[in-house]
Design a protein around this motif. Structure first.
Motif, PDB file in Angstrom:
ATOM      1  N   ALA A 158      27.054 -59.995   1.925  1.00  0.00           N
ATOM      2  CA  ALA A 158      27.137 -59.180   3.136  1.00  0.00           C
ATOM      3  C   ALA A 158      26.134 -59.694   4.157  1.00  0.00           C
ATOM      4  O   ALA A 158      26.447 -59.812   5.330  1.00  0.00           O
ATOM      5  N   LEU A 159      24.959 -60.050   3.680  1.00  0.00           N
ATOM      6  CA  LEU A 159      23.963 -60.549   4.613  1.00  0.00           C
ATOM      7  C   LEU A 159      24.414 -61.878   5.193  1.00  0.00           C
ATOM      8  O   LEU A 159      24.296 -62.122   6.389  1.00  0.00           O
ATOM      9  N   MET A 163      26.744 -61.297   7.705  1.00  0.00           N
ATOM     10  CA  MET A 163      26.094 -60.800   8.910  1.00  0.00           C
ATOM     11  C   MET A 163      25.507 -61.935   9.724  1.00  0.00           C
ATOM     12  O   MET A 163      25.586 -61.967  10.938  1.00  0.00           O
ATOM     13  N   LEU A 164      24.909 -62.873   9.012  1.00  0.00           N
ATOM     14  CA  LEU A 164      24.178 -63.917   9.715  1.00  0.00           C
ATOM     15  C   LEU A 164      25.088 -65.020  10.224  1.00  0.00           C
ATOM     16  O   LEU A 164      24.750 -65.748  11.134  1.00  0.00           O
ATOM     17  N   CYS A 216      27.441 -66.402  12.335  1.00  0.00           N
ATOM     18  CA  CYS A 216      28.101 -66.091  13.600  1.00  0.00           C
ATOM     19  C   CYS A 216      29.331 -66.973  13.717  1.00  0.00           C
ATOM     20  O   CYS A 216      29.582 -67.851  12.900  1.00  0.00           O
TER      21      CYS A 216
END
Lengths: 722, 722
Positions: free
Chosen positions: B5-6, B9-10, B12
């Motif tokens: 998930a992180l 998130m990171l 892009c």
């Protein structure tokens, strides 16, 4: 355990462990410090530093010159810098350096505070609770007594403002007296792109190149205030291993929670928050791809999410760390064992862990439902829910209001009044759609709350389902999240300040009568939420509050002040060395330099590439003037002090009492520190004082400010000679 | 999932995913490349690059000038640089730049190879196995046929050296013909501290500042060799997003293993290796604290351990990643489903997964015992075990030797002969003690093997147990690990080359008769190990080999060459963009610069602080000359190509066929790629070509070499015009 193994591998003998504890100024572990560092502050040092420390709204700072200069973070002062920007200029983006003292810009409605007096009122407060009182009544009695003392002290003509402080969850009660300053002026702040270089991506990471500072000046009676105490700017060096101390206002920590509470946070509440944010972010990014203004709005919204997400992600990693949880379990066992030997304490708190576990079970049942009964990511629905709740509470007769005071109702009303129109209803719509979809997925389509949130479909919408092909309607007769969001936000008038004002002035009657679709939905949400919240308050929050306090009191009786209290947004001192830590498969360098700023700028292709939303670009003024800068000047550093949110802007101080750095962040590994302290990896991040003076002199046209700072500096003078 | 998930998130929109695959030169996925990059190499490009690619012992390299300059990594050439160092100089430490061509230093016994011809012999090899043959016989028949073909080709007067290559685990058989070069001379290499800046800590990490290059020159008949093909040095730029290709020799990968095999590695074999290394390291570090020479020896030993440890740690993290394992499981299910529709393939391999699982169960039972029957961390015991095993195998009559060939015995004997005396028997003793302690802890004190390893205690030792206080002897009548290690290493004569030579020349008879305590222990170890190894060979290795091949053949029949084969230490091409990746809570910058080198140097306090064993210090020559360097010059970069160990020294090539960088490492996240490819985080790390020329010119006195490289460069010329 394997991650620990790697950490163990990477941690060489040279790595110092951080020193745990956010200590009150009356209770520093001096013996411990002396044993480890051969030095501990004396009372003069402590008084000087305390009186030089400044409390900011949402952060910390310190006096750093004889004439009232105050240093804090750019991100703490940012809201003020926006407010003082002239109509045609953006001083956040451009940066600002007053050309001289008379060019400093007054910040309206701003207040800084200095902690001048602290009075231990524990005995008086505890005496208010008669033996044998029901706990809930005892709590009330103590609160009333605190209020009485506060009122008494306010009457005395001290010029101070007093606030009650509860430490050790009720182990101690204090009255803190602050001197307030309301004439505060902006002196200097770098460009946002220098202060926040790397933006949300580099937030909570290291190595780092953030010049996250702002200088303000406090005035009194129209003249620069001459504080009795300030931190002289260091003229000496700073190197790995040096002891530093941080004075500031850590917000709140949860280190005294029970193991069951932490497990609940780990397994339920934090993952639920992350799920919400992940879904919101995905929807926003999708929207941002439509380009133009949408892309800009999406980027800002994502920034807001990323910042909080990284923090709770770090917290979650800390709670998932087996060693951390073993530490909590061990401390809990030891406390229980100590209790078992003390009948009085057993009577008081022996049952409390079980009671808290019971409350958590109920919380778990309520959690998903309560979480879904909010604005679901939509600012306008959030406004409507707040409005309905305020109007309802305001309409209650006084005897049914429980803890709701007139003052709290006024505060809520003020907050609603300040709400501004939103720029991008399209963005609000996709956020609401994602929030509704989440409710549908989490609760299931047959759940009452899902049906309330989505609302009945129109015949045309049912038809469009049928026509849209093989994908069946998720719920017979209700809208899809997309339709619901579209209908609600295209139908509402709430994005009109006049409409909102009218509703608020009409009070509960107007709100109840409103046909606005968002207000109607908010009424339905609140009708459903009210009994759930009541159950939560009575069966969860009150129980946990009561028994947390019992455990805290038992702990305090056993440990006394050998431990530090959880953070309470009041002044604390923490200490530790400048120290590396293992991350990203290697060891982090204690310092960074201006060279590294250029490396990270060039490494991303500079302003020309403007990669990743321009996160690592630099202002043109910097590019023009960097050739004159001594690039070896230290920029940021990491150090092993125990800080959390609220410490932003805290001065980093050497043993001589000099200002050597400015705390502005902590690493992601350190976010675990809200719950458990892990000295091997928790690090705070500071701007080196030398970077500030170098930038002021060579880039920011602030030579006269540096002269003021340096004039004050007295390298060989004792710290407290002020 | 939360880490994912992180990452999500990171990551892009701008983050490119790596392109999976180490492709053979005959089977590049050109359509895929064209679709994604609008370009794919043509045959001329491929031939040029293949013929410019050079195979090094343990790595890769490439011709980079008309006159035979070959570029590779410093760490690939390091052993050679040691060997050519004059008695009184350490060219690894000092660096070396030949003042002119006639100053280049010949490396003794060195061989480089270029892949000149590849011949598909699949049909001939497969035909060797008659239908209905038992699998084990079929395998033998194919191997013999390969040997025949190799012998035939060796007879032809091609001047080439031929080697059989098995691809797709038996899907294809090839004969690769190499041109060999044996006159290779050292031209230039930077100081170790520049090549390996950050040492074992920065190994497998990024951002990075390693100048890990060496330039050699190939000679033929005493003259510089003029290769038909070389990679012209780029005069153009390189930026994030640019497509690059890597030609090199990835060693081996395990991507075709079954899920059960990977789980076994994850849960048993890798953790066991880590446990051994962790214990060894702890013991070595403890020893190093005694200071002086011990500290130096300990540091070197730790370096060796850390390097391997980080790699398997990265592998383990990859195997623990749920998404990776889900990918493997999914592919396995798909393959099984495809098999189910094909009766012939079902007959061949339908049972193979189950067979492999059965073999793994046996392996699990044997694992701990077999692992303990080695040198236990001691170089001298390791030597003794090798000696006993070689002597025993040599003494076997031909019909009992199974796979042991005369040639393999000779190779083993040669390796034993080359063994040098060790510098520090104290270090060997603490390593052995730690290894024996591990055996005791893992197997338990009553286990036969523990008893063999520790040996019976002398009466005095038993007494010292009794006297040593409350701690009882771990095993009745056997030594403590410390006593055993002391007795063995103080009693052995094996650290004397003459003694070793004598034993080897005496063969099995001498070895069997030896009273040397290490040789005696090695005999006992081997007596215990032999039947266990036999069981492992027959019930585990042979079964897995047989059924892996069946699965591989089934897979190849279904997928054909749409997939790439596992790495086999033969020439492959991989491609992908210069690309960031998420790590350490942020995004990694695509490039680093000389500025960053200074930042990391200064951030650790420079040569003065010499922190962490001088890992981030710089040679004085660099400090003196850096002021003349253009510090914005790119230094290292990360790119999304699919490389593993063996690709060290590989050229990084742009679409024009120019040399733009030099592969020297991959990130820790990428180590998972031995098993599973994860394009979101796997990155290769290269030295930028511009860093090499800048350093040669401004720091290394190598202007004449740069002139040669640049003379060759033709920015607008087609790649293959050579």
């Amino acid at each position: 355990m394997k991650i620990r193994a790697l950490v163990a591998m990477l941690v060489c003998a040279g790595v110092s462990f951080a020193d745990e504890g956010m200590w009150t100024f009356d209770n520093l572990p001096s013996a411990q410090m002396k044993a480890k560092y051969g030095w501990a502050p004396d009372q003069g040092w402590l008084d000087s530093v305390r009186l030089a420390s400044v409390k900011f709204p949402g952060g910390s700072g310190a006096f750093v010159s004889r004439d009232g200069l105050v240093l804090t973070n750019h991100h703490i002062a940012r809201g003020s810098i926006i407010r003082v920007s002239p109509k045609d200029r953006d001083l956040v983006k451009e940066g600002f350096t007053a050309a001289s003292r008379d060019q400093e810009i007054k910040i309206p409605n701003y207040e800084l505070r200095v902690l001048v007096s602290t009075l231990d009122v524990t005995d008086r407060v505890k005496a208010a609770a008669a033996p044998g009182m029901a706990p809930i009544d005892a709590d009330k009695a103590r609160k009333e007594r605190l209020g009485q003392i506060q009122a008494e002290m306010a009457k005395a003509d001290s010029g101070l403002s007093f606030e009650p402080v509860t430490l050790y969850n009720g182990g101690e009660y204090w009255m803190y007296g602050y001197k307030k300053f309301t004439d505060v002026r902006l002196v200097a702040a770098p460009e946002l792109q220098a202060a926040d270089f790397g933006g949300s991506q580099d937030n909570y990471t290291y190595p780092r190149w953030g010049l996250d500072f702002a200088l303000l000046r406090v005035y009194e009676n129209g003249e620069p205030y001459r504080p009795g105490n300030f931190l002289p700017w260091t003229k000496g060096g700073l190197k790995a291993g040096d002891l530093v101390l941080v004075s500031g206002h850590p917000g709140s920590t949860f280190r005294q929670q029970t193991l069951a509470q932490m497990e609940f946070a780990r397994d339920y509440t934090i993952p639920a928050r992350m799920r919400f944010q992940e879904r919101q972010k995905a929807a926003i990014q999708e929207y941002g791809k439509t380009g133009g203004a949408a892309a800009r709005h999406a980027r800002d919204a994502v920034w807001g999410i990323d910042n909080g997400y990284k923090r709770i992600y770090g917290q979650l990693q800390g709670l998932k760390n087996q060693d951390n949880m073993a530490k909590v379990a061990k401390e809990e066992s030891a406390l229980k064992a100590a209790l078992a030997e003390n009948p009085a304490l057993t009577k008081k708190a022996g049952d409390s862990w079980g009671q808290i576990e019971g409350a958590i079970k109920i919380h778990r049942q309520l959690l998903d439902q309560i979480l879904m009964l909010d604005g679901r990511g939509s600012a306008l629905l959030g406004y409507a829910v707040g409005l309905v709740r305020w109007a309802h509470d305001s309409s209650l007769p006084a005897d049914k209001r429980k803890d709701i005071t007139d003052e709290s109702l006024k505060t809520r009303r003020d907050a609603l009044s300040r709400q501004q129109n939103i720029d991008d209803v399209g963005l609000d719509t996709v956020r609401l759609r994602a929030g509704l979809q989440e409710a549908l997925d989490v609760l299931g389509p047959q759940h009452d709350i899902a049906k309330i949130l989505l609302g009945p479909a129109t015949p045309a919408q049912v038809l469009s389902f049928t026509l849209s092909g093989p994908k069946p309607a998720p719920v017979q007769g209700v809208k899809t999240p997309e339709q619901a969001a579209m209908d609600l936000l295209s139908g509402t008038k709430l994005n009109d300040e006049a409409v909102r004002k009218q509703l608020m002035e009409g009070g509960n009657k107007a709100v109840e009568a409103s046909k606005d679709p968002l207000v109607a939905l908010a009424r339905a949400i609140e009708a459903k939420a009210r009994p759930l919240r009541r159950q939560l308050d009575e069966e969860v929050t009150a129980v946990i509050s009561e028994h947390s306090q019992r455990i805290a009191e038992a702990r305090f009786e056993i440990q006394g002040k050998s431990h530090y209290p959880d953070a309470t947004n009041t002044l604390r001192l923490t200490y530790g060395p400048i120290a590396t830590y293992p991350a990203n498969g290697t060891l982090m360098q204690p310092f960074t330099t201006f060279h590294g700023l250029i490396d990270r700028y060039e490494g991303w292709g500079g302003n020309q590439a403007a990669a990743e939303g321009e996160l690592w670009t630099l202002p043109q003024r910097w590019l023009d003037r960097l050739p004159a800068v001594n690039l070896k000047t230290p920029y940021n550093f990491v150090y092993a002090c125990d800080t959390v949110g609220g410490n932003s802007g805290s001065p980093v101080i050497n043993a001589k009492g000099e200002l050597v750095g400015l705390n502005f962040d902590s690493n992601m590994e350190g976010q675990a520190g809200y719950y458990v302290y892990d000295g091997a990896t928790k690090r705070s991040i500071a701007v080196d004082a030398r970077a500030i003076t170098e930038a002021l002199t060579k880039v920011m046209d602030g030579k006269w400010i540096v002269d003021e700072l340096m004039d004050a500096a007295a390298p060989d003078a004792p710290a407290a000679g002020l």
